[in-house]
Design a protein around this motif. Sequence first.
Motif: not given
Length: 580
Positions: A568-580, A454-461
């Motif tokens: 998240l890249k270190v973790f191999g997790v895809t950052p989300v652009e927006e929360m659904r 949500y932190g990443h999605a909020r920054s993108r928003s």
Amino acid sequence: MNPYRHFIGEIETQLRAMQAAGELPEALDFSAITAEPPRDAAHGDIATNAAMVLAKAARKKPRDIAEALVARLKANPDVVEAAVAGPGFINLKIRDAFWRERLRDCLQAGLAYGDSRVGAGHKVNVEYVSANPTGPLHVAHARGAVVGDALANLLLKAGYDVTKEYYINDAGAQVDVLGRSTYLRYKEALGESIGDIPEGLYPGEYLKEVGAAIARRDGARWIDRPESDWLPQMRAFAIETLMAEIKADLATLGVDIDVYSSERALVQSGAVDRAFDELTRQGLIYQGRLEPPKGKKPDDWEDREQTLFRATQFGDEVDRPLKKSDGGWTYFANDIAYHHDKFRRGFADMIDIWGADHGGYVKRMKAAVSAITAGKGELDVKLCQLVRVMRNGELVRMSKRAGTFVTLRDLLDEVGPDVVRFTMLTRKNDAPFDFDLVKATEQSRDNPVWYVQYGHARSRSVMRQASAAGIAIDGLDGVSLDRLSDTGELGLIRLIAQWPRQVEAAAAAHEPHRIAFYLYDLAAAFHAHWNRGRDEPALRFVVEGDPEVSRARLALVQAVGFVIGSGLKVFGVTPVEEMR
């Protein structure tokens, strides 16, 4: 720049000046000096133990060294305050402009922020998963896979030359059992009634598919043939089929292995003989007898002369057998040869990720690596404790297909790879872990996966909204950052500036879970500052009629997104652009 490493350099420069002035002796070891954020932010920005670790060798009181060092550090233009605390710790307050420039470092580097050269291209082998190819991967394997993969990614970011490896245990009794279990399912596929699965064979229904595939390929060719004819066929086909499933599951989890090493191929290549010869050359092999284990003597205990490795010479409790009573090599002998092979391939540093049930094996393997590499190799073993899969606090029923456990595929189908990966890293590897399927997907700050995403999605928003409002969001690395002066803004900047240190420290400790804690703290600070803007319009990221402060604050938002994305890249997790 890692600002904490930078200030270690500044501290060492002043210590050398003190040596030149005769205030400190020449022969001092600075390697234990640290510079890190103090536990209490009220104490300043950076705390150092320099005076404390040098006092004994310098034959001075820590506080005397600290006071002299503080007097010199105060001349540094980036130091606002320097003070001695307690018996000799030093706290430094660093000017705000220094931290703002670290924000610019982040903006210029983007997702590469935090990349380090501390590893200096040093070769490291990280071996993980390495499950016996006798069935599907289960959730405990998933934890080892995620920990190993994240650790490898972390080491890569810290500048190491990393090879990700999987050791296929395709030799020994367990794969013979697999072959016999497959033969039973093969006969079943041809219409024979097999009754209950005999004790000692693998009961999982996954082998029905393997047996049926052989029946389709070979028909009744192996019926009524001696075991010596069909066992190699059943064993090889089952291993190939199950390894294909394992690789497919790992790919879905986002795990890409560089090297698959076969135990059977290793033995056939003569690697075990080479390792044995090397230990013999060092005088570490002898013929002798072992005392029975303390307590109740096992029913299968055999008092006989054996071929033993002098493991006690390297810190193990007892010497260890390398040959079985039938003359064949023990598992331990094969494992020594495997680690010797890693060393011969150029890996002096080896990291193995094992299940908790291998805890008793660690000391002997470390002893073996020390011996077979003549002290030049180092093995670090990370034990992953068991995982229980829960749903709202209730234990999830075992998988019918697997027979005895919840498979990785079950978990991936239910919550997806990103949730599995991040959730598995929210605890240290050696801590027991309950994976609750409901909590791992709930939308609350109690769920670290959702909260960080949500932190990443909020920054993108925020960036999208600013662009829609006509504010230029390109070139933010060149904007003036002087208007970032609120305590919340400066607190975020200092947290962002910790990212390079977090990467280096977590890599040095081989502890990727530290990154999860840091990302959560960064996301929490970002969410808290965003909420302040709801109550105080002057603190909002976009201030109408003030493009200068808006662009500076958008630079801060963009940097938050970069750091979360980098983690998240270190973790191999895809950052989300927006929360659904």
